[in-house]
Scaffold this motif. Sequence first.
Motif, PDB file in Angstrom:
ATOM      1  N   VAL A  37       0.761  -1.276  -0.126  1.00 42.82           N
ATOM      2  CA  VAL A  37       0.040  -0.006  -0.044  1.00 42.82           C
ATOM      3  C   VAL A  37       0.907   1.165   0.244  1.00 42.82           C
ATOM      4  O   VAL A  37       0.328   2.155  -0.304  1.00 42.82           O
ATOM      5  CB  VAL A  37      -1.020  -0.208   1.103  1.00 42.82           C
ATOM      6  CG1 VAL A  37      -1.744   1.365   1.475  1.00 42.82           C
ATOM      7  CG2 VAL A  37      -1.779  -1.113   1.112  1.00 42.82           C
ATOM      8  N   ILE A  38       2.142   1.173   0.502  1.00 46.72           N
ATOM      9  CA  ILE A  38       2.800   2.183   0.747  1.00 46.72           C
ATOM     10  C   ILE A  38       3.275   2.870  -0.556  1.00 46.72           C
ATOM     11  O   ILE A  38       3.359   4.084  -0.584  1.00 46.72           O
ATOM     12  CB  ILE A  38       4.185   1.958   1.643  1.00 46.72           C
ATOM     13  CG1 ILE A  38       4.824   3.374   2.147  1.00 46.72           C
ATOM     14  CG2 ILE A  38       5.207   1.104   0.835  1.00 46.72           C
ATOM     15  CD1 ILE A  38       4.072   4.144   3.230  1.00 46.72           C
ATOM     16  N   ILE A  39       3.723   2.113  -1.802  1.00 43.20           N
ATOM     17  CA  ILE A  39       3.902   2.537  -2.991  1.00 43.20           C
ATOM     18  C   ILE A  39       2.843   3.463  -3.689  1.00 43.20           C
ATOM     19  O   ILE A  39       3.276   4.613  -4.188  1.00 43.20           O
ATOM     20  CB  ILE A  39       4.357   1.305  -3.731  1.00 43.20           C
ATOM     21  CG1 ILE A  39       5.787   0.829  -3.073  1.00 43.20           C
ATOM     22  CG2 ILE A  39       4.632   1.818  -5.470  1.00 43.20           C
ATOM     23  CD1 ILE A  39       6.045  -0.472  -3.863  1.00 43.20           C
ATOM     24  N   PRO A  40       1.553   3.048  -3.744  1.00 43.01           N
ATOM     25  CA  PRO A  40       0.872   3.816  -4.180  1.00 43.01           C
ATOM     26  C   PRO A  40       0.475   4.909  -3.542  1.00 43.01           C
ATOM     27  O   PRO A  40       0.240   6.003  -4.126  1.00 43.01           O
ATOM     28  CB  PRO A  40      -0.692   2.949  -4.510  1.00 43.01           C
ATOM     29  CG  PRO A  40      -0.086   1.558  -4.412  1.00 43.01           C
ATOM     30  CD  PRO A  40       0.873   1.573  -3.724  1.00 43.01           C
ATOM     31  N   PHE A  41       0.428   5.104  -2.215  1.00 43.66           N
ATOM     32  CA  PHE A  41       0.331   6.109  -1.230  1.00 43.66           C
ATOM     33  C   PHE A  41       1.107   7.095  -1.512  1.00 43.66           C
ATOM     34  O   PHE A  41       1.008   8.304  -1.861  1.00 43.66           O
ATOM     35  CB  PHE A  41       0.362   5.709   0.035  1.00 43.66           C
ATOM     36  CG  PHE A  41       0.355   6.891   0.989  1.00 43.66           C
ATOM     37  CD1 PHE A  41      -1.008   7.466   1.344  1.00 43.66           C
ATOM     38  CD2 PHE A  41       1.490   7.280   1.658  1.00 43.66           C
ATOM     39  CE1 PHE A  41      -1.035   8.505   2.131  1.00 43.66           C
ATOM     40  CE2 PHE A  41       1.342   8.108   2.768  1.00 43.66           C
ATOM     41  CZ  PHE A  41       0.292   8.797   2.781  1.00 43.66           C
ATOM     42  N   LEU A  42       2.584   6.795  -1.752  1.00 41.88           N
ATOM     43  CA  LEU A  42       3.385   7.629  -1.935  1.00 41.88           C
ATOM     44  C   LEU A  42       3.609   8.250  -3.372  1.00 41.88           C
ATOM     45  O   LEU A  42       3.836   9.468  -3.584  1.00 41.88           O
ATOM     46  CB  LEU A  42       4.995   6.982  -1.822  1.00 41.88           C
ATOM     47  CG  LEU A  42       5.514   6.482  -0.406  1.00 41.88           C
ATOM     48  CD1 LEU A  42       6.786   5.923  -0.374  1.00 41.88           C
ATOM     49  CD2 LEU A  42       5.542   8.037   0.543  1.00 41.88           C
TER      50      LEU A  42
END
Length: 66
Positions: A37-42
Motif C-alpha cells: 500500500v505504501i507505494i501507491p500512497f507515496l
Amino acid sequence: MTTFKELTSSFLLIISWFLFAISAYLLYWTIIMPAYVIIPFLLFVATGLVCFYSSRKLDSRKKANK
C-alpha cells in the motif's frame, strides 16, 4: 462416551485450524499488505505535491505579469 470425545476432539481441531487461518489472514493484512500500500500512497502524495507546487508557480507568474 467415546464417540462424544472423538466428536469434541474433531470439533476443537476444526476450530483451532479456523482460528489459525483467521490469525494468518490478519497477520497478512497488518504486516505484509502495508508494504504494497505504501507505494501507491507515496505516488499519490508525490503527484499531489507536484500539482500543488505547479499551481503555486503558475499563480505567482500570473501575479507577476499584472
